[in-house]
Design a protein around this motif. Structure first.
Motif, PDB file in Angstrom:
ATOM      1  N   CYS A 147       0.825  -1.208   0.000  1.00 20.56           N
ATOM      2  CA  CYS A 147       0.000   0.000   0.000  1.00 20.56           C
ATOM      3  C   CYS A 147       0.863   1.264   0.000  1.00 20.56           C
ATOM      4  N   HIS A 148       2.093   1.137   0.456  1.00 20.74           N
ATOM      5  CA  HIS A 148       2.982   2.299   0.496  1.00 20.74           C
ATOM      6  C   HIS A 148       3.913   2.350  -0.713  1.00 20.74           C
ATOM      7  N   ASP A 149       4.003   1.275  -1.467  1.00 17.10           N
ATOM      8  CA  ASP A 149       4.853   1.202  -2.657  1.00 17.10           C
ATOM      9  C   ASP A 149       3.991   1.536  -3.870  1.00 17.10           C
ATOM     10  N   ARG A 150       3.916   2.826  -4.192  1.00 16.40           N
ATOM     11  CA  ARG A 150       2.992   3.266  -5.244  1.00 16.40           C
ATOM     12  C   ARG A 150       3.244   2.600  -6.588  1.00 16.40           C
ATOM     13  N   GLY A 151       4.497   2.409  -6.949  1.00 19.41           N
ATOM     14  CA  GLY A 151       4.807   1.767  -8.228  1.00 19.41           C
ATOM     15  C   GLY A 151       4.350   0.318  -8.247  1.00 19.41           C
ATOM     16  N   GLY A 152       4.666  -0.420  -7.175  1.00 23.73           N
ATOM     17  CA  GLY A 152       4.259  -1.817  -7.081  1.00 23.73           C
ATOM     18  C   GLY A 152       2.754  -1.972  -7.006  1.00 23.73           C
ATOM     19  N   LEU A 153       2.109  -1.052  -6.342  1.00 19.78           N
ATOM     20  CA  LEU A 153       0.660  -1.108  -6.209  1.00 19.78           C
ATOM     21  C   LEU A 153      -0.015  -0.856  -7.550  1.00 19.78           C
ATOM     22  N   ALA A 154       0.471   0.128  -8.287  1.00 16.01           N
ATOM     23  CA  ALA A 154      -0.103   0.419  -9.604  1.00 16.01           C
ATOM     24  C   ALA A 154       0.048  -0.786 -10.525  1.00 16.01           C
ATOM     25  N   GLU A 155       1.181  -1.447 -10.439  1.00 16.89           N
ATOM     26  CA  GLU A 155       1.409  -2.650 -11.250  1.00 16.89           C
ATOM     27  C   GLU A 155       0.454  -3.769 -10.830  1.00 16.89           C
ATOM     28  N   SER A 156       0.249  -3.924  -9.542  1.00 17.89           N
ATOM     29  CA  SER A 156      -0.643  -4.970  -9.029  1.00 17.89           C
ATOM     30  C   SER A 156      -2.092  -4.753  -9.447  1.00 17.89           C
ATOM     31  N   LEU A 157      -2.493  -3.510  -9.610  1.00 17.95           N
ATOM     32  CA  LEU A 157      -3.893  -3.198  -9.926  1.00 17.95           C
ATOM     33  C   LEU A 157      -4.171  -3.072 -11.419  1.00 17.95           C
ATOM     34  N   ARG A 158      -3.155  -3.215 -12.244  1.00 16.88           N
ATOM     35  CA  ARG A 158      -3.354  -3.071 -13.687  1.00 16.88           C
ATOM     36  C   ARG A 158      -4.421  -4.051 -14.168  1.00 16.88           C
ATOM     37  N   GLY A 159      -5.452  -3.536 -14.838  1.00 17.75           N
ATOM     38  CA  GLY A 159      -6.503  -4.360 -15.417  1.00 17.75           C
ATOM     39  C   GLY A 159      -7.654  -4.720 -14.494  1.00 17.75           C
ATOM     40  N   VAL A 160      -7.635  -4.249 -13.252  1.00 21.59           N
ATOM     41  CA  VAL A 160      -8.743  -4.589 -12.350  1.00 21.59           C
ATOM     42  C   VAL A 160      -9.932  -3.665 -12.578  1.00 21.59           C
ATOM     43  N   ASP A 161     -11.115  -4.158 -12.280  1.00 22.87           N
ATOM     44  CA  ASP A 161     -12.327  -3.357 -12.371  1.00 22.87           C
ATOM     45  C   ASP A 161     -12.749  -2.833 -11.003  1.00 22.87           C
ATOM     46  N   VAL A 162     -12.440  -3.617  -9.953  1.00 19.99           N
ATOM     47  CA  VAL A 162     -12.875  -3.293  -8.595  1.00 19.99           C
ATOM     48  C   VAL A 162     -11.690  -3.403  -7.641  1.00 19.99           C
ATOM     49  N   VAL A 163     -11.567  -2.422  -6.739  1.00 22.00           N
ATOM     50  CA  VAL A 163     -10.573  -2.478  -5.669  1.00 22.00           C
ATOM     51  C   VAL A 163     -11.340  -2.563  -4.356  1.00 22.00           C
ATOM     52  N   SER A 206      -1.893   5.558  13.125  1.00 22.31           N
ATOM     53  CA  SER A 206      -3.023   5.089  12.321  1.00 22.31           C
ATOM     54  C   SER A 206      -3.423   6.113  11.265  1.00 22.31           C
ATOM     55  N   LEU A 207      -3.516   7.377  11.673  1.00 20.07           N
ATOM     56  CA  LEU A 207      -3.882   8.426  10.712  1.00 20.07           C
ATOM     57  C   LEU A 207      -2.862   8.520   9.588  1.00 20.07           C
ATOM     58  N   GLU A 208      -1.589   8.423   9.939  1.00 17.23           N
ATOM     59  CA  GLU A 208      -0.534   8.496   8.925  1.00 17.23           C
ATOM     60  C   GLU A 208      -0.622   7.286   7.987  1.00 17.23           C
ATOM     61  N   PHE A 209      -0.795   6.104   8.570  1.00 19.56           N
ATOM     62  CA  PHE A 209      -0.887   4.887   7.761  1.00 19.56           C
ATOM     63  C   PHE A 209      -2.055   4.956   6.788  1.00 19.56           C
ATOM     64  N   PHE A 210      -3.264   5.220   7.312  1.00 16.10           N
ATOM     65  CA  PHE A 210      -4.443   5.230   6.447  1.00 16.10           C
ATOM     66  C   PHE A 210      -4.405   6.368   5.436  1.00 16.10           C
ATOM     67  N   GLY A 211      -3.850   7.518   5.820  1.00 16.97           N
ATOM     68  CA  GLY A 211      -3.716   8.618   4.857  1.00 16.97           C
ATOM     69  C   GLY A 211      -2.865   8.210   3.671  1.00 16.97           C
TER      70      GLY A 211
END
Length: 125
Positions: free
Chosen positions: A4-20, A34-39
């Motif tokens: 969730c914190h690795d934006r590049g890896g996350l974008a790659e993982s979500l490629r082609g999905v319809d629903v998150v 918690s606020l920092e994590f969820f933000g």
């Protein structure tokens, strides 16, 4: 670092999905952590989902309390199975563009329920 914190890896993982479906949980119950994590995590997921073209983003949100005083508010406890099923039902349906509250069928006062639980566990009522 989580995905969730690795934006590049996350974008790659979500490629082609319809629903998150976002059911992330913070590694800490501390308010600031918690606020920092969820933000960061939610921002990253929203950005990656948009970039992947996902049309539907479902979030399961739960709150945790650390207070000693329990207010006499009405609540409707729900089974963990129902909580787990709710994001799945929303994910396969159309976007809500709002909030879906999941609650059980019976109403209780939170202070009375807490007193019963503590008494059952041998704690102060």
């Amino acid at each position: 670092m989580s995905r969730c914190h690795d934006r590049g890896g996350l974008a790659e993982s979500l490629r082609g999905v319809d629903v998150v479906v976002d059911v992330t949980d913070a590694p800490s119950r501390g308010r600031t952590a918690s606020l920092e994590f969820f933000g960061t995590a939610t921002g990253s997921l929203l950005e990656a989902a948009a970039s992947a073209g996902a049309a539907h983003h479902v979030v399961l949100s739960a709150t945790y309390g650390e207070s000693v005083h329990v207010a006499p508010v009405l609540m409707r406890p729900v089974s963990t199975d129902d909580v787990a099923a709710a994001p799945a039902h929303v994910a396969v349906g159309g976007p809500l563009f709002g909030v879906l509250e999941v609650a059980g069928p019976e109403e209780y006062h939170l202070d009375e329920l807490t007193a019963k639980l503590l008494a059952a566990r041998g704690g102060p009522a």
